[in-house]
Design a protein around this motif. Structure first.
Motif: not given
Length: 308
Positions: A170-175, A239-250
């Protein structure tokens, strides 16, 4: 009381999305040389927006990919999103034909061209349902990037229902990339035709901000791509995102703020306190995170849920 075990108890990994802007070749090479020394685990490379851009050819991207792989990064080559001409198709097929690196398929034509080989489904495949994930996994998908407008609850539900072994990003930073068009808006701004654009987008390293009649920053024009004027910042939710099953933060590359955002995410997963990268925004952008809570994406919601 039963113990709740997160779907993904391991720390999230950091991914750097493809460069969406048109930068001079030397700037691109210097940028990725600096990325080699960061905490990023996965790097996406290639031209995903406009195949008329020519500062970096596929051979150049392959050289950068080899350099980053030698530095210990996993490299993924991205295909164009809007494929509409014979030249676009040729570029897409060349990316899919190489077998040294994993491919991010940004349209179904690329999925077909890969002919069952492993790939990552890009965010523009618009995957909202577990059945779609299962279908893509059957075609070779090892992972998938969720759409930027997906809220946190839906994201967690999708992660819970996905096929075994398929990683979500999931994308987490940027336009935020919002839409693509056959028309080049940067060329139109300069009263030029798309096929005679003079490559004016190279003058805007973080895109060209468009404002409403009242003077509010609303969209960012990036050639044929429309982006948000605000900068997505889900670092507080990662961190909440990762606990919910997201492996990669974009993280999406920008001329300013990218390295700070990467460092901030790395500090979060190591349990360290760090200043929010929202203090450093591309081209003077303000932060936003509304989509995460099911609100308009342009909104910036505080931890208490208030619109700031």
């Amino acid at each position: 009381m039963a113990t709740i075990i997160p779907l993904n108890p391991e720390p999230f990994r950091i991914a750097l999305g493809p460069l969406l802007y048109y930068w001079p070749r030397t700037t691109v090479l210097e940028f990725y040389a600096s990325i080699a020394d960061t905490a990023v685990e996965r790097v996406y490379l290639g031209e995903a927006v406009c195949t008329r851009r020519h500062e970096m050819r596929l051979a150049d991207w392959i050289e950068v990919a080899q350099m980053l792989r030698d530095a210990g990064k996993q490299v993924v080559l991205s295909t164009p999103v809007l494929v509409e001409s014979d030249s676009d198709i040729a570029v897409m097929r060349r990316v899919c034909a190489q077998e040294d690196f994993l491919v991010e398929a940004n349209d179904l034509g690329a999925v077909r061209a890969l002919a069952g080989r492993p790939f990552v489904g890009g965010p523009h495949l618009n995957v909202y349902h577990a059945d779609t994930l299962a279908w893509l996994a059957g075609l070779g998908a090892q992972g998938c990037v969720v759409p930027v407008e997906m809220d946190g609850t839906t994201m967690a539900a999708l992660a819970a229902a996905r096929p075994a072994g398929l990683a979500l990003e999931a994308m987490v930073w940027g336009r935020m990339p919002l839409a693509f068009s056959a028309r080049c808006f940067t060329a139109r701004h300069h009263r030029l035709r798309k096929d005679a654009c003079e490559f004016r987008c190279i003058e805007y390293p973080d895109g060209l901000v468009a404002r409403t009649g009242e003077g509010q920053d609303f969209f960012t024009l990036n050639g044929i791509q429309t982006q948000s004027a605000t900068c997505l910042d889900l670092c507080a939710q990662v961190s909440q995102m990762a606990e919910g099953g997201i492996e990669y933060a974009r993280v999406s590359p920008h001329a300013t703020g990218t390295l700070e955002a990467i460092a901030h995410l790395d500090a979060i997963r190591r349990g360290e306190r760090a200043a929010s990268p929202s203090a450093v925004m591309p081209a003077g952008a303000t932060p936003s995170n509304g989509y995460w809570s099911g609100k308009p994406g342009i909104h910036w919601l505080t931890q208490e849920g208030a619109v700031a």
